[in-house]
Design a protein around this motif. Structure first.
Motif, PDB file in Angstrom:
ATOM      1  N   PRO A   1       4.368   8.094  -3.410  1.00 55.59           N
ATOM      2  CA  PRO A   1       5.727   8.068  -2.854  1.00 55.59           C
ATOM      3  C   PRO A   1       5.771   8.625  -1.430  1.00 55.59           C
ATOM      4  CG  PRO A   1       5.758   8.852  -5.117  1.00 55.59           C
ATOM      5  CD  PRO A   1       4.316   8.757  -4.732  1.00 55.59           C
ATOM      6  N   ASP A   2       6.420   7.881  -0.542  1.00 60.67           N
ATOM      7  CA  ASP A   2       6.606   8.269   0.861  1.00 60.67           C
ATOM      8  C   ASP A   2       5.316   8.249   1.672  1.00 60.67           C
ATOM      9  OD1 ASP A   2       9.377   8.722   0.478  1.00 60.67           O
ATOM     10  OD2 ASP A   2       8.940  10.718  -0.315  1.00 60.67           O
ATOM     11  N   GLY A   3       4.271   7.645   1.139  1.00 59.09           N
ATOM     12  CA  GLY A   3       3.032   7.528   1.888  1.00 59.09           C
ATOM     13  C   GLY A   3       3.032   6.291   2.762  1.00 59.09           C
ATOM     14  N   GLU A   4       1.914   6.056   3.418  1.00 57.05           N
ATOM     15  CA  GLU A   4       1.755   4.873   4.258  1.00 57.05           C
ATOM     16  C   GLU A   4       1.838   3.623   3.386  1.00 57.05           C
ATOM     17  OE1 GLU A   4      -1.359   3.408   7.749  1.00 57.05           O
ATOM     18  OE2 GLU A   4      -2.051   4.783   6.192  1.00 57.05           O
ATOM     19  N   THR A   5       2.546   2.615   3.831  1.00 58.02           N
ATOM     20  CA  THR A   5       2.602   1.383   3.052  1.00 58.02           C
ATOM     21  C   THR A   5       1.261   0.679   3.135  1.00 58.02           C
ATOM     22  OG1 THR A   5       3.393  -0.022   4.850  1.00 58.02           O
ATOM     23  CG2 THR A   5       5.070   1.135   3.528  1.00 58.02           C
ATOM     24  N   PHE A   6       0.909   0.000   2.053  1.00 53.45           N
ATOM     25  CA  PHE A   6      -0.359  -0.722   2.045  1.00 53.45           C
ATOM     26  C   PHE A   6      -0.359  -1.832   3.092  1.00 53.45           C
ATOM     27  CE2 PHE A   6      -0.520   1.178  -2.219  1.00 53.45           C
ATOM     28  CZ  PHE A   6      -1.797   1.707  -2.199  1.00 53.45           C
ATOM     29  N   GLU A   7       0.783  -2.451   3.302  1.00 59.09           N
ATOM     30  CA  GLU A   7       0.862  -3.511   4.298  1.00 59.09           C
ATOM     31  C   GLU A   7       0.537  -2.978   5.688  1.00 59.09           C
ATOM     32  OE1 GLU A   7       3.969  -7.043   5.663  1.00 59.09           O
ATOM     33  OE2 GLU A   7       4.744  -5.243   4.667  1.00 59.09           O
ATOM     34  N   TYR A   8       1.091  -1.810   6.018  1.00 56.70           N
ATOM     35  CA  TYR A   8       0.810  -1.222   7.337  1.00 56.70           C
ATOM     36  C   TYR A   8      -0.642  -0.777   7.419  1.00 56.70           C
ATOM     37  CZ  TYR A   8       1.046   1.703  11.471  1.00 56.70           C
ATOM     38  OH  TYR A   8       0.808   2.235  12.720  1.00 56.70           O
ATOM     39  N   ALA A   9      -1.143  -0.150   6.346  1.00 61.69           N
ATOM     40  CA  ALA A   9      -2.536   0.297   6.347  1.00 61.69           C
ATOM     41  C   ALA A   9      -3.479  -0.883   6.514  1.00 61.69           C
ATOM     42  CB  ALA A   9      -2.850   1.044   5.054  1.00 61.69           C
ATOM     43  N   GLN A  10      -3.159  -1.977   5.843  1.00 60.37           N
ATOM     44  CA  GLN A  10      -4.001  -3.165   5.962  1.00 60.37           C
ATOM     45  C   GLN A  10      -4.034  -3.680   7.397  1.00 60.37           C
ATOM     46  OE1 GLN A  10      -4.480  -7.069   3.296  1.00 60.37           O
ATOM     47  NE2 GLN A  10      -2.523  -7.017   4.349  1.00 60.37           N
ATOM     48  N   SER A  11      -2.888  -3.742   8.043  1.00 59.82           N
ATOM     49  CA  SER A  11      -2.855  -4.230   9.424  1.00 59.82           C
ATOM     50  C   SER A  11      -3.635  -3.302  10.344  1.00 59.82           C
ATOM     51  CB  SER A  11      -1.410  -4.389   9.903  1.00 59.82           C
ATOM     52  OG  SER A  11      -0.745  -3.135   9.961  1.00 59.82           O
ATOM     53  N   ARG A  12      -3.522  -1.997  10.131  1.00 59.17           N
ATOM     54  CA  ARG A  12      -4.232  -1.012  10.955  1.00 59.17           C
ATOM     55  C   ARG A  12      -5.745  -1.111  10.764  1.00 59.17           C
ATOM     56  NH1 ARG A  12      -6.098   3.896   9.158  1.00 59.17           N
ATOM     57  NH2 ARG A  12      -4.688   4.041   7.368  1.00 59.17           N
ATOM     58  N   ILE A  13      -6.165  -1.197   9.517  1.00 66.56           N
ATOM     59  CA  ILE A  13      -7.601  -1.199   9.203  1.00 66.56           C
ATOM     60  C   ILE A  13      -8.254  -2.507   9.618  1.00 66.56           C
ATOM     61  CG2 ILE A  13      -9.249  -1.157   7.286  1.00 66.56           C
ATOM     62  CD1 ILE A  13      -7.134   0.809   5.924  1.00 66.56           C
ATOM     63  N   ILE A  14      -7.591  -3.631   9.347  1.00 76.48           N
ATOM     64  CA  ILE A  14      -8.162  -4.918   9.735  1.00 76.48           C
ATOM     65  C   ILE A  14      -8.212  -5.047  11.252  1.00 76.48           C
ATOM     66  CG2 ILE A  14      -7.793  -7.422   9.708  1.00 76.48           C
ATOM     67  CD1 ILE A  14      -6.850  -7.147   6.837  1.00 76.48           C
ATOM     68  N   ALA A  15      -7.205  -4.525  11.946  1.00 78.57           N
ATOM     69  CA  ALA A  15      -7.234  -4.550  13.415  1.00 78.57           C
ATOM     70  C   ALA A  15      -8.444  -3.783  13.932  1.00 78.57           C
ATOM     71  CB  ALA A  15      -5.946  -3.963  13.974  1.00 78.57           C
ATOM     72  N   ALA A  16      -8.738  -2.637  13.315  1.00 78.06           N
ATOM     73  CA  ALA A  16      -9.900  -1.843  13.731  1.00 78.06           C
ATOM     74  C   ALA A  16     -11.197  -2.592  13.462  1.00 78.06           C
ATOM     75  CB  ALA A  16      -9.900  -0.502  13.004  1.00 78.06           C
ATOM     76  N   LEU A  17     -11.284  -3.245  12.314  1.00 72.26           N
ATOM     77  CA  LEU A  17     -12.492  -3.980  11.961  1.00 72.26           C
ATOM     78  C   LEU A  17     -12.677  -5.206  12.857  1.00 72.26           C
ATOM     79  CD1 LEU A  17     -12.226  -3.734   8.075  1.00 72.26           C
ATOM     80  CD2 LEU A  17     -13.890  -2.558   9.537  1.00 72.26           C
ATOM     81  N   GLU A  18     -11.589  -5.918  13.122  1.00 70.65           N
ATOM     82  CA  GLU A  18     -11.686  -7.087  14.001  1.00 70.65           C
ATOM     83  C   GLU A  18     -12.080  -6.675  15.418  1.00 70.65           C
ATOM     84  OE1 GLU A  18      -7.913  -9.026  13.528  1.00 70.65           O
ATOM     85  OE2 GLU A  18      -8.689 -10.332  11.921  1.00 70.65           O
ATOM     86  N   GLU A  19     -11.551  -5.546  15.871  1.00 74.32           N
ATOM     87  CA  GLU A  19     -11.951  -5.028  17.181  1.00 74.32           C
ATOM     88  C   GLU A  19     -13.446  -4.742  17.201  1.00 74.32           C
ATOM     89  OE1 GLU A  19     -11.507  -0.827  19.562  1.00 74.32           O
ATOM     90  OE2 GLU A  19      -9.751  -1.554  18.472  1.00 74.32           O
TER      91      GLU A  19
END
Length: 235
Positions: free
Chosen positions: A111-129
């Motif tokens: 509860p009240d943590g980072e949303t998985f959707e946001y975490a996914q966008s952040r992590i995939i952006a880092a990996l793609e970079e």
């Protein structure tokens, strides 16, 4: 890789972000070091947190010419919500459902943590970079359970709906093969295909004889006997 064993309940630990490896975690990382001794890494990246840095440093110590170890905050663990737990058992129980339903809109890591959707966008952006903007053939990336689950969901094409199926034991090794090709304008690269060639390898226990429990049960040294704990953090 995932980092080695840590103890969030160790004396003096007030911030889980700075928790170091335990002696067990060091031994797990050393086993990975020995297994990867003849691997050549062009680049090495960790999440910026001490437990991933320690793990990466131990692994790289087995290489004759290790690359510089670089931090990338985009690979930090999914940020959890606040929970009050008085024991290892209660904390593990509250975390047991953490990745279930990650694909549901608005679902968060507790509860009240980072949303998985946001975490996914952040992590995939880092990996793609990492994949598209760096010149390398073999990379070592040391991160966290949630980060690795999202990376594996990305690699298999299933996204968040698949991440609850990817258990990640402590200090495990995954191997993702990524093919890149030039973009149509010839000015950059694009990912053409990905294949998971190895998954959740624990070289300190190849056949998982001592790893029958889930990764969370091992981390918190509890055993739910194969049954779901009754505490559900979603209410």
């Amino acid at each position: 890789m995932r980092h080695g064993h840590v103890d969030y309940f160790a004396p003096g630990i007030t911030d889980p972000r700075i928790v170091p490896l335990t002696d067990e975690g060091v031994e797990q990382a050393q086993a990975a070091r020995d297994a990867l001794r003849n691997a050549h890494f062009d680049i090495a990246v960790y999440s910026g947190l001490p437990r991933t840095r320690q793990t990466a440093e131990i692994v790289l110590a087995g290489n004759e010419a290790p690359p510089e170890l670089l931090a990338h905050s985009g690979l930090e663990e999914i940020k959890s919500g606040w929970i009050k737990a008085v024991s290892r058992e209660e904390l593990a129980a509250r975390l047991a459902f953490s990745f279930d339903g990650a694909e549901v809109p608005g679902a968060s890591f507790l509860p009240d943590g980072e949303t998985f959707e946001y975490a996914q966008s952040r992590i995939i952006a880092a990996l793609e970079e990492l994949v598209l903007e760096s010149n390398w053939r073999s990379a070592l990336v040391v991160a966290h359970e949630g980060v690795n689950r999202i990376a594996l969901g990305w690699a298999c094409g299933g996204g968040l709906s698949t991440i609850s199926a990817f258990d990640q034991d402590l200090a495990c090794i995954n191997l993702i093969d990524i093919d890149v090709t030039p973009t149509s304008d010839g000015k950059g690269l694009q990912i053409e295909r990905m294949a998971i060639k190895a998954l959740n390898m624990t070289v300190y226990d190849f056949v998982k004889k001592g790893l029958s429990r889930s990764s969370l049960e091992h981390l918190f040294d509890v055993d739910f006997g194969g049954l779901r704990p009754r505490i559900d953090p979603r209410g």
